[in-house]
Design a protein around this motif. Structure first.
Motif, mmCIF file in Angstrom:
data_model
loop_
_atom_site.group_PDB
_atom_site.id
_atom_site.type_symbol
_atom_site.label_atom_id
_atom_site.label_comp_id
_atom_site.label_asym_id
_atom_site.label_seq_id
_atom_site.Cartn_x
_atom_site.Cartn_y
_atom_site.Cartn_z
ATOM 1 N N TYR A 33 15.013 -1.089 -1.020
ATOM 2 C CA TYR A 33 14.197 -0.632 -2.151
ATOM 3 C C TYR A 33 13.663 -1.818 -2.951
ATOM 4 N N ASP A 34 14.540 -2.713 -3.325
ATOM 5 C CA ASP A 34 14.119 -3.862 -4.128
ATOM 6 C C ASP A 34 13.443 -4.922 -3.274
ATOM 7 N N GLY A 35 14.078 -5.245 -2.151
ATOM 8 C CA GLY A 35 13.562 -6.329 -1.312
ATOM 9 C C GLY A 35 12.213 -6.034 -0.690
ATOM 10 N N LEU A 36 11.961 -4.763 -0.355
ATOM 11 C CA LEU A 36 10.703 -4.388 0.296
ATOM 12 C C LEU A 36 9.762 -3.649 -0.651
ATOM 13 N N GLY A 37 10.175 -3.468 -1.886
ATOM 14 C CA GLY A 37 9.311 -2.803 -2.856
ATOM 15 C C GLY A 37 9.132 -1.322 -2.599
ATOM 16 N N LEU A 38 10.133 -0.673 -2.035
ATOM 17 C CA LEU A 38 10.027 0.759 -1.753
ATOM 18 C C LEU A 38 10.325 1.567 -3.014
ATOM 19 N N LYS A 39 9.671 2.695 -3.121
ATOM 20 C CA LYS A 39 9.857 3.564 -4.277
ATOM 21 C C LYS A 39 10.958 4.576 -3.993
ATOM 22 N N GLN A 40 11.956 4.621 -4.851
ATOM 23 C CA GLN A 40 13.020 5.597 -4.685
ATOM 24 C C GLN A 40 12.510 6.993 -5.001
ATOM 25 N N THR A 41 13.083 7.967 -4.331
ATOM 26 C CA THR A 41 12.691 9.353 -4.558
ATOM 27 C C THR A 41 13.246 9.834 -5.892
ATOM 28 N N GLU A 42 12.381 10.304 -6.753
ATOM 29 C CA GLU A 42 12.792 10.735 -8.086
ATOM 30 C C GLU A 42 13.789 11.883 -8.013
ATOM 31 N N GLY A 43 14.891 11.743 -8.751
ATOM 32 C CA GLY A 43 15.910 12.777 -8.775
ATOM 33 C C GLY A 43 16.946 12.659 -7.679
ATOM 34 N N ALA A 44 16.779 11.681 -6.791
ATOM 35 C CA ALA A 44 17.714 11.537 -5.669
ATOM 36 C C ALA A 44 18.951 10.767 -6.110
ATOM 37 N N ASN A 45 19.757 11.417 -6.931
ATOM 38 C CA ASN A 45 20.941 10.761 -7.458
ATOM 39 C C ASN A 45 22.225 11.361 -6.921
ATOM 40 N N GLU A 46 22.115 12.146 -5.888
ATOM 41 C CA GLU A 46 23.302 12.709 -5.262
ATOM 42 C C GLU A 46 23.968 11.639 -4.402
ATOM 43 N N ASN A 47 25.281 11.689 -4.331
ATOM 44 C CA ASN A 47 26.032 10.771 -3.481
ATOM 45 C C ASN A 47 27.051 11.603 -2.720
ATOM 46 N N GLY A 48 26.639 12.105 -1.583
ATOM 47 C CA GLY A 48 27.521 12.984 -0.830
ATOM 48 C C GLY A 48 26.695 13.979 -0.045
ATOM 49 N N PHE B 296 0.821 -1.216 0.000
ATOM 50 C CA PHE B 296 0.000 0.000 0.000
ATOM 51 C C PHE B 296 0.855 1.265 0.000
ATOM 52 N N ARG B 297 2.176 1.115 0.215
ATOM 53 C CA ARG B 297 3.092 2.260 0.185
ATOM 54 C C ARG B 297 3.847 2.345 -1.142
ATOM 55 N N SER B 298 3.535 1.517 -2.083
ATOM 56 C CA SER B 298 4.374 1.356 -3.274
ATOM 57 C C SER B 298 4.500 2.620 -4.114
ATOM 58 N N GLN B 299 3.565 3.541 -3.999
ATOM 59 C CA GLN B 299 3.625 4.780 -4.774
ATOM 60 C C GLN B 299 4.117 5.967 -3.952
ATOM 61 N N GLU B 300 4.562 5.685 -2.732
ATOM 62 C CA GLU B 300 5.064 6.744 -1.850
ATOM 63 C C GLU B 300 6.593 6.683 -1.829
ATOM 64 N N SER B 301 7.218 7.799 -2.116
ATOM 65 C CA SER B 301 8.675 7.822 -2.256
ATOM 66 C C SER B 301 9.370 7.767 -0.897
ATOM 67 N N VAL B 302 10.529 7.135 -0.903
ATOM 68 C CA VAL B 302 11.298 6.912 0.321
ATOM 69 C C VAL B 302 12.736 7.366 0.101
ATOM 70 N N MET B 303 13.306 7.962 1.132
ATOM 71 C CA MET B 303 14.695 8.413 1.035
ATOM 72 C C MET B 303 15.401 8.177 2.366
ATOM 73 N N PHE B 304 16.705 7.830 2.283
ATOM 74 C CA PHE B 304 17.536 7.611 3.467
ATOM 75 C C PHE B 304 18.635 8.667 3.491
ATOM 76 N N VAL B 305 18.781 9.336 4.617
ATOM 77 C CA VAL B 305 19.801 10.377 4.749
ATOM 78 C C VAL B 305 20.416 10.301 6.142
ATOM 79 N N MET B 306 21.508 11.015 6.310
ATOM 80 C CA MET B 306 22.098 11.253 7.626
ATOM 81 C C MET B 306 22.288 12.754 7.784
ATOM 82 N N TYR B 307 21.939 13.295 8.948
ATOM 83 C CA TYR B 307 22.045 14.733 9.169
ATOM 84 C C TYR B 307 23.420 15.075 9.722
ATOM 85 N N ARG B 308 24.079 16.050 9.101
ATOM 86 C CA ARG B 308 25.422 16.469 9.509
ATOM 87 C C ARG B 308 25.406 17.730 10.357
ATOM 88 N N GLY B 309 24.236 18.340 10.507
ATOM 89 C CA GLY B 309 24.177 19.638 11.159
ATOM 90 C C GLY B 309 24.268 20.752 10.138
#
Length: 325
Positions: free
Chosen positions: A229-244, A200-213
């Motif tokens: 994302y794959d194992g639980l069927g979570l939807k990645q947040t569109e455009g979230a392609n930053e790594n850093g 029921f959450r499959s169309q809701e976007s999910v994102m993981f972050v860490m806060y640095r202050g």
């Protein structure tokens, strides 16, 4: 060890790779460990967990383990995680006090195990004194392989390999292949069940972050969250392609429906990120904030390649997102 770059934090020497090393998405550029019976060619796993001696091929060559090891030592802190998942605990390990102070899930497992702390700067004299049956080290100590091998038979593994593969490698070394197989099968079973429950959450976007202050976040796009994302069927947040590094304004533009904020164990935020940013109009504009879908995770292991991080991770995500709201 780097503090930044493709990884988000580091402990002075090694722990950065425990938490930030690429997970399953990274290519394995070294030959995988193999386990073969002494006297037999090829890489066929031992037929029986009790079958010793066995020859282990690894990053620094081959090591013969004559008997099932009882006294295991690991001068790499992350490997304590894998051993704990296999219900095996080292007699000595790197960074036990660091685990106790910062990593609640693993800390609970090692609390009463009386593991000798080799320190973060591994004390080889302490390692020698415990007279281990086998040493399981990481590739940051390849240059000390001969010295370690004089103490006990030594196997060198990747610091941050695929977590499933590393668990199986560990199991092959200590003769607990069946345990590893069962752990992975149970993980897959739970993932499939939780995926159905979270449909029921499959169309809701999910994102993981860490806060640095200072309204700055760390984010990743290197595949380390694929088991979720794959194992639980979570939807990645569109455009979230930053790594850093990611600013609060950039996070607001991505605007995920669900936001997991992982504890920054080296610089914890007093009261948590929701308390720290409660006066920010930008923060309060996020869908996840407005809908009470910001989840603060106390254990910082989630982005790491370790087995316990993934096993506990699916439980934390299910607990956070599984309730109908």
């Amino acid at each position: 060890m780097q503090l930044q770059g493709t990884v988000f934090i580091a402990l002075a020497i090694i722990f950065v790779l425990m938490i930030t090393g690429c997970d399953g998405g990274a290519a394995n550029t070294t030959a995988p460990i193999t386990n073969k019976q002494a006297g037999h060619q090829g890489s066929t796993p031992a037929k029986s967990e009790s079958a010793f001696p066995r020859t282990i091929s690894h990053l620094s060559g081959e090591t013969v383990i004559q008997e099932k090891p009882i006294k295991i030592a690991t001068p790499y802190i992350a490997f304590v995680d894998y051993l704990a998942v296999l219900d095996e605990y080292p007699v000595a390990a790197q960074g036990v006090s660091t685990i106790t102070a910062n990593f609640p899930s693993l800390s609970k497992r090692v609390a009463d195990k009386n593991i000798i702390d080799l320190g973060m700067e591994v004390d080889l004299e302490k390692l020698l004194a415990v007279q281990p049956d086998v040493i399981i080290a990481a590739d940051d100590m390849r240059d000390q392989y001969e010295k370690l091998s004089q103490i006990a038979p030594t196997v060198i593994l990747r610091q941050a390999g695929d977590w499933r593969e590393t668990l199986q490698q560990m199991a092959a070394i200590i003769g607990k292949e069946e345990k590893a197989t069962n752990v992975l099968a149970e993980f897959d079973r739970k993932s499939a069940a939780y995926k159905e429950q979270l449909a029921f959450r499959s169309q809701e976007s999910v994102m993981f972050v860490m806060y640095r202050g200072k309204e700055q976040f760390i984010t990743w796009n290197d595949g380390r969250f694929d088991p979720f994302y794959d194992g639980l069927g979570l939807k990645q947040t569109e455009g979230a392609n930053e790594n850093g590094q990611l600013s609060l304004e950039s996070l607001a533009q991505l605007n995920p429906d669900h936001l997991f904020v992982i504890n920054n164990w080296q610089a914890p935020i007093q009261g948590g990120v929701k308390e720290a940013l409660k006066g920010s109009n930008v923060w309060n504009s996020l869908n996840a904030v407005k809908n009470h879908r910001v989840y603060e995770l106390a254990d910082p292991s989630l982005p790491g390649p370790m087995a316990l991080a993934k096993i506990d991770g699916i439980e934390e995500i299910m607990k956070a997102m599984g309730k109908q709201k």
